[in-house]
Design a protein around this motif. Structure first.
Motif, mmCIF file in Angstrom:
data_model
loop_
_atom_site.group_PDB
_atom_site.id
_atom_site.type_symbol
_atom_site.label_atom_id
_atom_site.label_comp_id
_atom_site.label_asym_id
_atom_site.label_seq_id
_atom_site.Cartn_x
_atom_site.Cartn_y
_atom_site.Cartn_z
ATOM 1 N N ASN A 131 -42.988 112.431 48.425
ATOM 2 C CA ASN A 131 -42.081 113.532 48.732
ATOM 3 C C ASN A 131 -40.727 113.275 48.082
ATOM 4 O O ASN A 131 -40.285 112.127 48.000
ATOM 5 C CB ASN A 131 -41.884 113.662 50.245
ATOM 6 C CG ASN A 131 -43.119 114.171 50.951
ATOM 7 O OD1 ASN A 131 -44.041 114.684 50.329
ATOM 8 N ND2 ASN A 131 -43.158 114.019 52.264
ATOM 9 N N PRO A 132 -40.067 114.325 47.604
ATOM 10 C CA PRO A 132 -38.736 114.114 47.028
ATOM 11 C C PRO A 132 -37.781 113.547 48.072
ATOM 12 O O PRO A 132 -37.959 113.778 49.278
ATOM 13 C CB PRO A 132 -38.318 115.519 46.580
ATOM 14 C CG PRO A 132 -39.181 116.447 47.366
ATOM 15 C CD PRO A 132 -40.464 115.734 47.598
ATOM 16 N N VAL A 133 -36.784 112.813 47.617
ATOM 17 C CA VAL A 133 -35.760 112.264 48.510
ATOM 18 C C VAL A 133 -34.590 113.236 48.535
ATOM 19 O O VAL A 133 -33.950 113.477 47.511
ATOM 20 C CB VAL A 133 -35.295 110.876 48.035
ATOM 21 C CG1 VAL A 133 -34.174 110.355 48.930
ATOM 22 C CG2 VAL A 133 -36.468 109.902 48.007
ATOM 23 N N VAL A 134 -34.332 113.801 49.712
ATOM 24 C CA VAL A 134 -33.345 114.877 49.830
ATOM 25 C C VAL A 134 -32.202 114.454 50.749
ATOM 26 O O VAL A 134 -32.431 113.928 51.843
ATOM 27 C CB VAL A 134 -34.002 116.166 50.373
ATOM 28 C CG1 VAL A 134 -32.975 117.280 50.483
ATOM 29 C CG2 VAL A 134 -35.153 116.588 49.456
ATOM 30 N N ILE A 135 -30.990 114.699 50.297
ATOM 31 C CA ILE A 135 -29.783 114.491 51.090
ATOM 32 C C ILE A 135 -29.119 115.850 51.284
ATOM 33 O O ILE A 135 -28.855 116.559 50.310
ATOM 34 C CB ILE A 135 -28.803 113.528 50.394
ATOM 35 C CG1 ILE A 135 -29.469 112.178 50.132
ATOM 36 C CG2 ILE A 135 -27.540 113.358 51.219
ATOM 37 C CD1 ILE A 135 -29.847 111.422 51.366
ATOM 38 N N ILE A 136 -28.863 116.221 52.546
ATOM 39 C CA ILE A 136 -28.192 117.478 52.856
ATOM 40 C C ILE A 136 -26.920 117.166 53.626
ATOM 41 O O ILE A 136 -26.960 116.450 54.628
ATOM 42 C CB ILE A 136 -29.098 118.420 53.683
ATOM 43 C CG1 ILE A 136 -30.362 118.780 52.887
ATOM 44 C CG2 ILE A 136 -28.342 119.694 54.080
ATOM 45 C CD1 ILE A 136 -31.350 119.642 53.666
ATOM 46 N N SER A 137 -25.805 117.678 53.157
ATOM 47 C CA SER A 137 -24.510 117.444 53.799
ATOM 48 C C SER A 137 -24.238 115.956 53.987
ATOM 49 O O SER A 137 -23.686 115.527 54.993
ATOM 50 C CB SER A 137 -24.435 118.173 55.149
ATOM 51 O OG SER A 137 -23.108 118.199 55.637
ATOM 52 N N GLY A 138 -24.689 115.150 53.012
ATOM 53 C CA GLY A 138 -24.446 113.715 53.051
ATOM 54 C C GLY A 138 -25.386 112.927 53.936
ATOM 55 O O GLY A 138 -25.246 111.704 54.065
ATOM 56 N N GLN A 139 -26.370 113.599 54.536
ATOM 57 C CA GLN A 139 -27.290 112.931 55.464
ATOM 58 C C GLN A 139 -28.743 113.085 54.982
ATOM 59 O O GLN A 139 -29.090 114.053 54.330
ATOM 60 C CB GLN A 139 -27.152 113.523 56.874
ATOM 61 C CG GLN A 139 -25.739 113.479 57.435
ATOM 62 C CD GLN A 139 -25.205 112.071 57.573
ATOM 63 O OE1 GLN A 139 -25.939 111.168 57.978
ATOM 64 N NE2 GLN A 139 -23.931 111.874 57.238
ATOM 65 N N ALA A 140 -29.563 112.094 55.344
ATOM 66 C CA ALA A 140 -30.972 112.135 54.957
ATOM 67 C C ALA A 140 -31.687 113.289 55.651
ATOM 68 O O ALA A 140 -31.577 113.464 56.868
ATOM 69 C CB ALA A 140 -31.647 110.815 55.302
ATOM 70 N N ALA A 141 -32.407 114.071 54.870
ATOM 71 C CA ALA A 141 -33.180 115.189 55.415
ATOM 72 C C ALA A 141 -34.596 114.724 55.755
ATOM 73 O O ALA A 141 -35.014 113.628 55.384
ATOM 74 C CB ALA A 141 -33.228 116.327 54.406
ATOM 75 N N ILE A 142 -35.326 115.576 56.460
ATOM 76 C CA ILE A 142 -36.737 115.309 56.766
ATOM 77 C C ILE A 142 -37.578 116.082 55.752
ATOM 78 O O ILE A 142 -37.536 117.321 55.714
ATOM 79 C CB ILE A 142 -37.089 115.746 58.198
ATOM 80 C CG1 ILE A 142 -36.258 114.947 59.211
ATOM 81 C CG2 ILE A 142 -38.580 115.551 58.467
ATOM 82 C CD1 ILE A 142 -36.424 115.427 60.638
ATOM 83 N N GLU A 143 -38.325 115.351 54.914
ATOM 84 C CA GLU A 143 -39.119 115.998 53.859
ATOM 85 C C GLU A 143 -40.587 116.109 54.276
ATOM 86 O O GLU A 143 -41.129 115.197 54.905
ATOM 87 C CB GLU A 143 -39.026 115.207 52.553
ATOM 88 C CG GLU A 143 -37.625 114.989 52.030
ATOM 89 C CD GLU A 143 -37.038 113.651 52.442
ATOM 90 O OE1 GLU A 143 -37.709 112.931 53.232
ATOM 91 O OE2 GLU A 143 -35.927 113.319 52.002
ATOM 92 N N THR A 144 -41.201 117.217 53.921
ATOM 93 C CA THR A 144 -42.626 117.404 54.185
ATOM 94 C C THR A 144 -43.284 118.011 52.944
ATOM 95 O O THR A 144 -42.606 118.558 52.066
ATOM 96 C CB THR A 144 -42.874 118.341 55.383
ATOM 97 O OG1 THR A 144 -42.270 119.626 55.122
ATOM 98 C CG2 THR A 144 -42.285 117.758 56.659
ATOM 99 N N ASN A 145 -44.609 117.893 52.885
ATOM 100 C CA ASN A 145 -45.391 118.429 51.773
ATOM 101 C C ASN A 145 -46.493 119.325 52.348
ATOM 102 O O ASN A 145 -47.623 118.888 52.554
ATOM 103 C CB ASN A 145 -45.984 117.273 50.966
ATOM 104 C CG ASN A 145 -46.884 117.713 49.828
ATOM 105 O OD1 ASN A 145 -47.786 116.976 49.445
ATOM 106 N ND2 ASN A 145 -46.662 118.881 49.269
ATOM 107 N N PRO A 146 -46.156 120.595 52.642
ATOM 108 C CA PRO A 146 -47.147 121.469 53.288
ATOM 109 C C PRO A 146 -48.392 121.737 52.450
ATOM 110 O O PRO A 146 -49.481 121.904 52.995
ATOM 111 C CB PRO A 146 -46.354 122.756 53.549
ATOM 112 C CG PRO A 146 -45.196 122.708 52.616
ATOM 113 C CD PRO A 146 -44.860 121.265 52.441
ATOM 114 N N SER A 147 -48.241 121.755 51.112
ATOM 115 C CA SER A 147 -49.411 121.991 50.262
ATOM 116 C C SER A 147 -49.058 121.745 48.805
ATOM 117 O O SER A 147 -47.921 121.983 48.384
ATOM 118 C CB SER A 147 -49.925 123.430 50.411
ATOM 119 O OG SER A 147 -48.965 124.363 49.932
#
Length: 222
Positions: A131-147
């Motif tokens: 899963n890509p590594v995502v930062i939102i507003s300086g904080q780690a986001a929760i990433e998912t791969n629905p399909s």
């Protein structure tokens, strides 16, 4: 897998025995170089896979074209027999995120307040390694791969987050470990603006109301 910017070797067996010499040509469209001698009939040449080259799937042939020059200046005939790489595909292109959008679960999806959930919707043009590594507003986001190549990343806005347009970064790599260019903007749609300040009411002044009392004369009725 042969990913980008990795130096690979090609083994050459021939009757080329004079000096260290040099090589001139390509393999899969990539320039060959750094010819070195292993023994009297075996030599090794290297090539670096650069972005934008020819992808080759496992089991396909890789086009080759090169000549050898010995230390006396003699040039060999051109070698152009394709190489078959049964289990070594070449991945010569970085992954790309074809779709990146951002929304909020606020009644106005382009705005967010404390407690609202920000969602990034991400689509890649190929399979990613994880899963890509995502930062939102300086904080780690929760990433998912629905399909398939579809990914989402979510983050709940906090009072400690900075007000204004919600910033994000996306880092990602494909299955060959080629790193894509970090993404920091949407491909379409609007941004989301975070407002964490509740409205306040201020009483500027209170007016004075005057009342006038009227006294009527008393009339006696006989």
């Amino acid at each position: 897998h042969y990913p980008l910017r990795r130096q690979r070797q090609m083994c050459i067996r021939d009757s080329y025995t004079t000096g260290s010499g040099e090589i001139s040509g390509t393999i899969g469209g990539f320039t060959l170089g750094s010819l070195s001698k292993t023994n009297d009939t075996t030599y090794t040449a290297t090539f670096t896979i650069a972005d934008g080259g020819l992808d080759v799937i496992a089991g396909s042939t890789i086009p080759v074209s090169f000549t050898l020059n010995d230390s006396a200046g003699n040039t060999s005939s051109s070698y152009s027999t394709a190489i078959s790489q049964t289990a070594d595909p070449i991945d010569a292109n970085k992954p790309i995120l074809s779709t990146v959008t951002i929304t909020s679960n606020n009644a106005d999806s382009s705005k967010a307040k404390v407690g609202d959930v920000i969602t990034l919707t991400i689509v890649s043009n190929e399979t990613l390694s994880t899963n890509p590594v995502v930062i939102i507003s300086g904080q780690a986001a929760i990433e998912t791969n629905p399909s398939g190549n579809n990914y989402t990343a979510t983050y709940t806005m906090q009072s400690s987050d900075t007000a204004g347009v919600v910033a994000f970064t996306i880092d990602f790599s494909d299955s060959s470990t080629n790193a894509g260019t970090q993404v920091t903007a949407v491909t379409s749609g609007s941004s989301v603006t975070f407002d964490k300040t509740a409205p306040t009411t201020t009483i500027l002044s209170i007016g004075t109301v005057s009342y006038t009392h009227l006294t009527l004369p008393t009339k006696r009725i006989v």
